[in-house]
Write an enzyme that holds these catalytic residues in place. Structure first.
Site, PDB file in Angstrom:
ATOM      1  N   ASP A  91       0.576  -1.129   0.130  1.00  0.00           N
ATOM      2  CA  ASP A  91      -0.181   0.247   0.246  1.00  0.00           C
ATOM      3  C   ASP A  91       0.970   1.115  -0.068  1.00  0.00           C
ATOM      4  O   ASP A  91       0.611   2.344   0.586  1.00  0.00           O
ATOM      5  CB  ASP A  91      -0.890  -0.496   1.087  1.00  0.00           C
ATOM      6  N   ASP A 237      -5.932  -8.529  14.241  1.00  0.00           N
ATOM      7  CA  ASP A 237      -5.370 -10.216  14.721  1.00  0.00           C
ATOM      8  C   ASP A 237      -5.611 -10.477  15.878  1.00  0.00           C
ATOM      9  O   ASP A 237      -6.415 -11.310  15.870  1.00  0.00           O
ATOM     10  CB  ASP A 237      -3.953  -9.704  14.944  1.00  0.00           C
TER      11      ASP A 237
END
Length: 489
Positions: A91, A237
């Site tokens: 990105d 996560d």
């Protein structure tokens, strides 16, 4: 006792009871870790006759200092090249992308995919989800940019998926730059307790553990079954970990498999990381705590999930207890509180004892003589506690934002690769954080607790002297190192 003084007593008592509740959970995890050590190593599953397809995902955003090191390490993974797909989820909007293109040309025998999304929607979670849609592998290994995976990583982790219920395998972080500075030593002090005592203890109890965002392998089916990556928390996560385990997937933790990574060497970078972790932990608690408590999970699993999801809230408890302790100290000096209150409060010393034992056990696992390890612990543990308390204000703000639902962007932690850059962090292009107002407040709190400690000595009242002295040292150290590392704009 006045009504206002009663309020301070109740705040102090509630905060210390929460810390005690957390300490009891830590004591149980320490007990389980000791049992793990006595049991000895368990034989790993046999290697599969045919190695399965694995996709390695490398989420990147502006990592020019470490991306080449990462790609070189991934290229050395000992795994059949025809069964290995490497997704570079890039990105970046700086020169990182050009460095990626140059580096992958050096490895024509590997299946590198340089994937660039049209926008950064969802940040890291969005990038992982984007790559997952086209991933060929039945298993997904993930590494952040500051990691250097060992060549044996996949062959030591993939065999554990022979159990059809295994959804994720996590390895233990180790530290590339542990001895770089006092700050990196103290971070290693904290992380080793998590990766030794907490992860091993919870896993041995079949309680919920968390994927640590990197240095782990997922079964692709598990990610999809649990609802895929989601970006409504800053700790995607931890969020996915709870969704997967509540779906019945089993996680495996391998403390013997090391995954080296870089520790933030400056306070502003550490604070950025801490803010994201603590706020994301609070967001995940809001999202999952009710579902966990209403589930059919065993009581011990719920208890440890409660302590796990609320562990970032310890900073709120420390902040409240420290502030409430000042009027309580004043009231004690002036005889406005019965002595029995302070005698009962001594029970909370159990919390300090447990925390000491947890960190002693975790930080004496390293090699070397017992005398050397004990000396290192005696030197660094008081400093670690002081700096942890000095971060209470900064992290309590993050927790409050997580509880209240205030959204903020995913702020990456800048990487440095100091080993290859002559140990200079000041010229890091990404180190451009502006100094927040809380830094000035930390300096003021340091001076406040220094004054309180001096006043208590003058009054010959020593009951809270160590506590207030450590708070003064912690806040002043955090303020000093923060002031050095933030942009003065």
């Amino acid at each position: 006792m006045t009504a206002l003084l009663l309020v301070f007593v109740l705040i102090y008592a509630a905060a210390m009871l929460f810390i005690l509740f957390y300490s009891v959970a830590q004591a149980h995890l320490l007990y389980r870790f000791r049992r793990y050590l006595k049991r000895g190593s368990v034989a790993a599953p046999a290697a599969p006759k045919v190695w399965p397809m694995v996709t390695v995902q490398l989420p990147l955003y502006n990592e020019k200092y470490v991306v080449e090191r990462l790609l070189d390490a991934v290229a050395t993974l000992d795994y059949p090249a025809d069964k290995l797909e490497i997704q570079i989820l890039d990105d970046s909007d700086d020169e990182t992308s050009a460095l990626v293109q140059q580096k992958i040309q050096q490895y024509p025998h590997l299946q590198f995919q340089h994937i660039q999304r049209p926008d950064r929607s969802g940040y890291k979670a969005g990038a992982l989800k984007y790559g997952l849609e086209i991933a060929k592998g039945a298993y997904i290994a993930i590494f952040d940019a500051d990691f250097i995976p060992k060549s044996y990583f996949l062959k030591r982790t993939v065999p554990y998926f022979s159990d059809a219920k295994t959804g994720m395998v996590q390895t233990r972080w180790t530290h590339l730059n542990k001895t770089y500075s006092l700050l990196t030593r103290l971070q290693a002090f904290a992380l080793d307790a998590h990766f030794y005592i907490e992860q091993v203890g919870r896993n041995s109890l079949s309680a919920y553990i968390n994927f640590n965002g990197t240095a782990g392998v997922w079964r692709k089916q598990t990610i999809l079954d649990a609802g895929n990556w989601q970006d409504d928390t800053l700790t995607e996560d931890l969020d996915l970990s709870y969704r997967a385990q509540m779906k019945g997937w089993r996680f495996v933790y391998l403390p013997e498999v090391e995954s080296p990574a870089e520790l933030p060497p400056v306070m502003s970078a550490l604070k950025s990381q801490q803010f994201r972790w603590t706020k994301g932990g609070a967001e995940s608690a809001v999202k999952h705590l009710g579902n966990v408590l209403r589930s059919s999970a065993p009581l011990h699993v719920k208890y440890h999930a409660l302590a796990h999801l609320l562990n970032s809230s310890v900073f709120v408890a420390v902040l409240l207890a420290s502030l409430a302790s000042i009027p309580l100290l004043w009231a004690k000096v002036h005889g406005l509180l019965p002595e029995v209150i302070f005698e009962v409060a001594a029970i909370t010393l159990f919390s300090f004892l447990v925390i000491s034992l947890v960190y002693f056990q975790a930080n004496t696992q390293e090699q070397g003589s017992l005398f050397r390890r004990l000396g290192s612990f005696i030197l660094y543990f008081p400093l670690f506690l002081s700096v942890s308390m000095g971060l209470a204000l900064h992290n309590a703000v993050a927790v409050w934002e997580g509880w209240s639902g205030r959204k903020s962007p995913f702020i990456r932690t800048p990487k440095f690769n100091l080993e290859a850059r002559d140990n200079k962090w000041q010229d890091n292009f990404y180190l451009n954080f502006r100094m927040p107002y809380t830094t000035w407040a930390e300096g003021l709190l340091g001076l406040l607790f220094l004054g309180v400690a001096a006043w208590s000595v003058a009054q010959q009242e020593y009951g809270l002297l160590i506590f207030h002295s450590m708070l003064a040292v912690g806040y002043l150290l955090v303020f000093y190192h923060s002031f050095q590392s933030y942009r003065k704009v």
